[in-house]
Each structure stands twice: as C-alpha cells, then as structure tokens.
Design a protein around this motif. Structure first.
Motif, PDB file in Angstrom:
ATOM      1  N   ALA A  21      47.850  39.336  30.830  1.00  0.00           N
ATOM      2  CA  ALA A  21      46.570  39.077  30.619  1.00  0.00           C
ATOM      3  C   ALA A  21      45.832  40.449  30.803  1.00  0.00           C
ATOM      4  CB  ALA A  21      45.944  38.114  31.410  1.00  0.00           C
ATOM      5  N   HIS A  22      46.182  41.523  31.688  1.00  0.00           N
ATOM      6  CA  HIS A  22      45.385  42.871  32.043  1.00  0.00           C
ATOM      7  C   HIS A  22      45.901  43.608  30.908  1.00  0.00           C
ATOM      8  CE1 HIS A  22      44.413  40.524  35.663  1.00  0.00           C
ATOM      9  NE2 HIS A  22      43.234  41.244  35.770  1.00  0.00           N
ATOM     10  N   THR A  23      46.837  43.496  30.061  1.00  0.00           N
ATOM     11  CA  THR A  23      47.157  44.429  29.002  1.00  0.00           C
ATOM     12  C   THR A  23      46.318  44.145  27.512  1.00  0.00           C
ATOM     13  OG1 THR A  23      48.552  42.856  27.808  1.00  0.00           O
ATOM     14  CG2 THR A  23      49.681  44.445  29.762  1.00  0.00           C
ATOM     15  N   GLY A  24      44.867  44.126  28.096  1.00  0.00           N
ATOM     16  CA  GLY A  24      43.926  43.860  26.995  1.00  0.00           C
ATOM     17  C   GLY A  24      42.851  42.701  26.861  1.00  0.00           C
ATOM     18  N   GLY A  25      43.024  41.858  27.788  1.00  0.00           N
ATOM     19  CA  GLY A  25      42.484  40.761  27.981  1.00  0.00           C
ATOM     20  C   GLY A  25      40.904  40.914  28.486  1.00  0.00           C
ATOM     21  N   GLY A  26      40.693  42.386  28.832  1.00  0.00           N
ATOM     22  CA  GLY A  26      39.164  42.684  29.302  1.00  0.00           C
ATOM     23  C   GLY A  26      39.094  42.474  30.891  1.00  0.00           C
ATOM     24  N   GLY A  27      37.823  43.005  31.423  1.00  0.00           N
ATOM     25  CA  GLY A  27      37.613  42.906  32.534  1.00  0.00           C
ATOM     26  C   GLY A  27      36.736  41.877  33.124  1.00  0.00           C
ATOM     27  N   GLY A  28      36.798  41.511  34.343  1.00  0.00           N
ATOM     28  CA  GLY A  28      35.846  40.457  34.830  1.00  0.00           C
ATOM     29  C   GLY A  28      36.244  39.137  34.500  1.00  0.00           C
ATOM     30  N   THR A  29      37.567  38.697  34.353  1.00  0.00           N
ATOM     31  CA  THR A  29      37.881  37.250  33.857  1.00  0.00           C
ATOM     32  C   THR A  29      38.694  36.656  34.798  1.00  0.00           C
ATOM     33  OG1 THR A  29      37.524  37.572  31.564  1.00  0.00           O
ATOM     34  CG2 THR A  29      39.190  36.104  32.086  1.00  0.00           C
ATOM     35  N   PHE A  30      39.891  37.265  35.247  1.00  0.00           N
ATOM     36  CA  PHE A  30      40.921  36.776  35.985  1.00  0.00           C
ATOM     37  C   PHE A  30      40.907  37.190  37.456  1.00  0.00           C
ATOM     38  CE2 PHE A  30      42.257  37.992  31.811  1.00  0.00           C
ATOM     39  CZ  PHE A  30      42.421  36.637  31.358  1.00  0.00           C
ATOM     40  N   GLY A  31      40.090  37.978  38.149  1.00  0.00           N
ATOM     41  CA  GLY A  31      40.286  38.335  39.599  1.00  0.00           C
ATOM     42  C   GLY A  31      39.711  39.740  39.342  1.00  0.00           C
ATOM     43  N   VAL A  32      39.818  40.141  40.835  1.00  0.00           N
ATOM     44  CA  VAL A  32      39.423  41.883  40.937  1.00  0.00           C
ATOM     45  C   VAL A  32      40.624  42.647  41.024  1.00  0.00           C
ATOM     46  CG1 VAL A  32      38.142  43.596  42.464  1.00  0.00           C
ATOM     47  CG2 VAL A  32      37.271  40.895  42.276  1.00  0.00           C
ATOM     48  N   VAL A  33      40.759  43.644  40.130  1.00  0.00           N
ATOM     49  CA  VAL A  33      41.734  44.273  39.983  1.00  0.00           C
ATOM     50  C   VAL A  33      41.765  45.329  41.119  1.00  0.00           C
ATOM     51  CG1 VAL A  33      43.407  46.104  38.837  1.00  0.00           C
ATOM     52  CG2 VAL A  33      42.417  44.052  37.492  1.00  0.00           C
ATOM     53  N   THR A  34      42.617  45.621  41.890  1.00  0.00           N
ATOM     54  CA  THR A  34      42.373  46.753  43.098  1.00  0.00           C
ATOM     55  C   THR A  34      43.303  48.027  42.810  1.00  0.00           C
ATOM     56  OG1 THR A  34      44.049  45.734  44.378  1.00  0.00           O
ATOM     57  CG2 THR A  34      41.818  44.899  44.871  1.00  0.00           C
ATOM     58  N   ARG A  35      44.459  47.717  42.239  1.00  0.00           N
ATOM     59  CA  ARG A  35      45.580  48.663  41.849  1.00  0.00           C
ATOM     60  C   ARG A  35      46.328  48.570  40.549  1.00  0.00           C
ATOM     61  NH1 ARG A  35      49.005  50.245  47.005  1.00  0.00           N
ATOM     62  NH2 ARG A  35      48.703  47.960  47.075  1.00  0.00           N
ATOM     63  N   PHE A  36      46.761  49.666  39.764  1.00  0.00           N
ATOM     64  CA  PHE A  36      47.386  49.621  38.828  1.00  0.00           C
ATOM     65  C   PHE A  36      48.629  50.606  38.892  1.00  0.00           C
ATOM     66  CE2 PHE A  36      42.955  49.469  36.923  1.00  0.00           C
ATOM     67  CZ  PHE A  36      43.076  48.354  36.146  1.00  0.00           C
ATOM     68  N   TRP A  37      49.903  50.224  38.548  1.00  0.00           N
ATOM     69  CA  TRP A  37      51.002  51.034  38.557  1.00  0.00           C
ATOM     70  C   TRP A  37      51.468  51.287  37.122  1.00  0.00           C
ATOM     71  CZ3 TRP A  37      50.375  46.986  42.207  1.00  0.00           C
ATOM     72  CH2 TRP A  37      50.574  47.429  43.619  1.00  0.00           C
ATOM     73  N   LEU A  38      51.492  52.591  36.733  1.00  0.00           N
ATOM     74  CA  LEU A  38      51.920  53.015  35.302  1.00  0.00           C
ATOM     75  C   LEU A  38      53.350  53.668  35.411  1.00  0.00           C
ATOM     76  CD1 LEU A  38      48.170  54.583  34.396  1.00  0.00           C
ATOM     77  CD2 LEU A  38      49.274  52.097  34.193  1.00  0.00           C
ATOM     78  N   ARG A  39      53.982  53.298  34.375  1.00  0.00           N
ATOM     79  CA  ARG A  39      55.327  53.643  34.164  1.00  0.00           C
ATOM     80  C   ARG A  39      55.789  53.216  32.759  1.00  0.00           C
ATOM     81  NH1 ARG A  39      59.392  51.208  37.741  1.00  0.00           N
ATOM     82  NH2 ARG A  39      59.809  49.848  36.012  1.00  0.00           N
TER      83      ARG A  39
END
Length: 502
Positions: free
Chosen positions: A183-201
């Motif tokens: 859902a966080h790969t393009g579902g937009g912000g402010g919908t599912f919870g508060v993101v605190t950290r991303f891991w990119l690889r």
C-alpha cells in the motif's frame, strides 16, 4: 534522544510548522508534536485516539491541497526530527527517516556511499509523502520510481481496539505484513498510518551497490521558442514533436533512457515555450543524442534561442543554448527549488500518447491569459518506470510516456477566484470529451496521486463516470481498500482524498 516537543499557537515555532508551501492553506491545530523517534510517534497517535483529536502529519509541507491544513485536524505531527539517513547492515538496506527532505537524502547517499534514489527535483520536499505516492524524478526513465526501490517501511497504526503500535512491513511476499508494504508503494500519504522510516534497497547488500549510482556527469540544455516566433502551426508542431518523440523512445533499453526533458508551455504573458533537458553524459554518444533530440523536438519550428529567465515562480535554469556538461551533484542542486510564499493550484494527467489536435487547440486557447505564472509542464516518462507491472505496486501508471501538470501561482488572496477559474476551465477544456478529466483509454491514464486535486471529487468539474479513486489508483483501488480495512479499520488516518474503507 531529544524529548518530543509539543507546540501550541503561542509558541514562536508554531506558525512556521503549520504553514504549507501553498499559501492557500494554513492549519490551526491545537497541538503540534515534534517527534524524534518511533516511540514518540506512538505516544502522539495514542494521545490523539484517547482524546478524540483528528491527526495529520506534515513533512516538507508540499501537499498541493489543504489535507494537512484541514480545520478538523487538531493534532499535527511534525516528523522533522526523524531525518536520519543510515546504512542498516542488519537489513542490508538504507534506513531513511520519514521526516527527511529529498535534498538531505540526496546529499547523504551520494556523499557517503556514491548512490542515489530517482526522486524529484525539489529538494525541500519531504520523503514521507513523496515516497508513498510513487516518487518520480529525472533519473526515473533509467532507474524507475522511488517505490521500485522500497524494501521495507515502518508504520504506526491503530487497531480496531484503539491500540497503537509500530509495524515493519517488507517486500517479502511471505511477510504477514506485506500488504501494508504494498500500500505504501503508491497508495498515497495520510491513509494507513504514520510512516516513521523507509528502508531502500534494489541491488546488492553492500551500501555501495544497494541503490543505483547517479551518472558521474550530465549534459544540461535549455532553450526557448519565443511566442513572437510561434504561429498556430509552430505551436502544434512543437507539442506534437515532443509527444511523438516520447512515444518512440519509451523503452527502458532505448539509447535515450538516460534523457529526461520538460517542455514548459506558459501563457503568452511569459516569454515563450521552453525545453529543459538533462542527459546522462556517460552514455554512448550522449552529446550527439542530446543534440538530435533537441533538433527533433524543434523540427519545422522557428529556431529557438537561449532559455530566458522569467521572473516569478516559473523560472528557468541558467541559459544553456549550447549543452553544458556538469558533475551530477552540481546539476542536481541547480533545480533544488525554494519556498517563494505563493498561492497555487495544480492538475495532472498521464499520457500514453501525445495530445490530439483538439486537445492542442484547447491548450493553445487557454494560454491567452494575462498572467505569466501559469503554465502546462510536460515531463518525460516511460523507460524503467514501465518495466513494472501495474499491480506489482500500488502505483498503477506503468505504460505512460508523458506526465502533464497544469500550474498557476499568485500572491494576492483577492486573485484566488480568477486564477482558480483559469486552471479549472483550461483543464476541463482539454478533456471535454471525457467529462473534463483524463479518463484512461488508449491515449490517457488518469492522474498522479502526489499532485492531489480536490476538483476530481467534485461533480461540477468531473462529469465523467470515472471516480477520483480510479483516476489515481486504477484497478488497484479495491486492494487498497482491503489494506485500509485491515490496518486502519477506525479510519483514524483520513483526508479529503484518502483511501476509503470498503
């Protein structure tokens, strides 16, 4: 670790924290919680749930609409203290705090490890909203969207029982939290919870190989076709050339995968139509390819001159009628963007093919407007973006060749109605045969969720049978609703265009 800071309207830092980049919107929450770790986010969300306060998160403040500044929001989270950019050896990925800005991420990744992410050009944008909506930039034709490099995400969520907890969701299909990652790969912000950290690889498990390296050098080129030299045929040819070129060069293995261009089409109150191009200078025959591209776009049109420096928001890069070769880090900094304290409105569309003659005529007519800070911007799309299946990420627009954005900027609130009327009527006229919006078909493919537009939800401006949810998310919306029902069943996290509960 610093303690969370709670600001009220009487605190000196309050005004700057609640102010959005778009000066049309300023929030008035009772409390602003500046947080520095995940535990403080959990505590702030629990406080909001316990006291019945509506909650929202402001990262870089670049939301185009008033979602965060909604008068109903009484507890605002400021995650700017969550801004670290670190290598997480245990996960073999870069851990990036959701309160970081793009500029800080670019500098840290490149300076320390020689890598980058294919994000946007405005360095003051917060990664929290940018990443969750897709994340697009000048390197995307070569390296895809930012979400195509998302390995994991930490999210503070609220259960049906009101309990607040932090969850880490990964790209591993066997992960029981995988749907929250998706859902966080393009579902937009402010919908599912508060993101605190991303891991990119997306590559190897060492920091030097985990993310793509930017080109060591790039060519920059910028030219303008003055309005005085453009008749109707020249205007149509310029837009048609730009569109048809991108139709022919949309594959990720094309020699032009390292090229990104923007065609800036302002009103006639500005100087003219400008072409701004970045090209990977390390690619074979890069300079020759760049010159050939500029020649093809301008074929049959009065020769262009150096790109002009208009005043106002719609500004150009330094003049570059002849290509300039620069180190990537310097070229990246040139388009860093700034907060000019203006009011604004935006609209978007994805194009699978260039504009039709009727659409070009509507665009041309709309440019007879006596305001220089209004324009249509066409950006290169395709390449590696389109190598990903539309259902593999929540971001569905995986076969477009151009991204279109209408923009207008102004300073005086008294001019709101005039400028809003211009952009709304201009946009509707282009898509008049589809109910005023870019309904997906062989030529078009909806709108970009990171350029939110509340008019898409307004039956006065969207008279099509296609809802705003389909314009943003296509066939992925039903799955996003199921994720919403599972992870935010109480609809704690919501705004005017957040994913709705089923």
């Amino acid at each position: 670790m610093a303690e969370a800071l709670i600001l009220g309207p009487a605190d000196p830092a309050y005004a700057d924290t609640v102010r959005a980049l778009n000066r049309r919107f300023t929030g008035k929450p009772d409390e602003v919680h500046r947080v520095y770790d995940t535990g403080q986010v959990v505590a702030a969300v629990a406080r909001a749930v316990r006291t019945g306060r509506r909650i929202a998160v402001r990262g870089g403040g670049h939301c185009y609409e008033g979602f965060v500044a909604d008068p109903e929001v009484s507890l605002l989270l400021d995650p700017s203290g969550l801004a670290s950019v670190e290598w997480d050896a245990a996960r073999g990925a870069f851990a990036i705090g959701a309160g970081a800005t793009l500029g800080a991420v670019y500098r840290a990744l490149f300076k320390n490890w020689g890598v980058t992410v294919p994000g946007g050009s405005c360095h003051s944008v917060g990664v929290g909203g940018h990443f969750t909506g897709g994340g697009y930039g000048v390197l995307s034709r070569r390296h895809g969207l930012t979400v195509d490099h998302l390995h994991a995400v930490e999210v503070v969520v609220v259960g049906a029982d009101g309990q607040v907890r932090a969850v880490v969701a990964t790209d591993d299909p066997a992960d029981p939290h995988h749907d929250l990652w998706w859902a966080h790969t393009g579902g937009g912000g402010g919908t599912f919870g508060v993101v605190t950290r991303f891991w990119l690889r997306s590559g190897g498990t060492s920091p030097e190989t985990a993310l793509p390296a930017p080109p060591a050098e790039v060519w920059l080129h910028a030219v303008t076709w003055p309005w005085a030299s453009l008749d109707r045929d020249g205007f149509d040819r310029l837009l048609d050339n730009f569109g048809s070129w991108h139709e022919r060069h949309a594959a990720s293995d094309d020699p032009y995968a390292g090229l990104a261009a923007a065609l800036l089409v302002p009103t006639r109150a500005a100087a003219g139509i400008s072409l701004r191009t970045t090209m990977d200078a390390t690619a074979p025959d890069a300079e020759q390819l760049l010159r050939a591209f500029v020649a093809e776009v301008g074929a049959g049109v009065t020769p262009a001159g150096p790109m002009t420096r208009d005043s106002g928001k719609i500004a150009a890069l330094p003049e570059a009628a002849a290509p300039r070769r620069l180190r990537w880090q310097w070229a990246n900094q040139l388009a860093a963007g700034s907060d000019l304290g203006l009011r604004a409105k935006y609209k978007s569309a994805f194009l699978r093919r260039g504009f039709t003659p009727a659409q070009r005529a509507a665009i041309r007519a709309s440019l007879e407007y006596a305001h220089p800070d209004a324009q249509l911007q066409l950006d290169s799309f395709g390449g590696a973006i389109n190598d990903v299946a539309p259902e593999a990420t929540a971001y569905p627009h995986r076969d477009s060749v151009l991204k279109a954005q209408w923009q207008v900027y102004w300073a005086d609130p008294a001019d709101d109605d005039r400028h809003l009327a211009w952009i709304r009527s201009s946009y509707r006229a282009v898509f008049a045969d589809r109910g005023g919006v870019p309904v997906a078909d062989a030529q078009l493919d909806g709108c970009y969720v990171n350029y939110p537009d509340v008019d898409l939800s307004d039956p006065d401006w969207n008279t099509s049978a296609t809802s705003w949810t389909e314009l943003y998310f296509g066939a992925n919306y039903a799955r996003l609703q199921q994720v919403k029902a599972h992870w935010d069943p109480t609809d704690t996290f919501r705004h005017a265009q957040s994913v709705r509960l089923p």
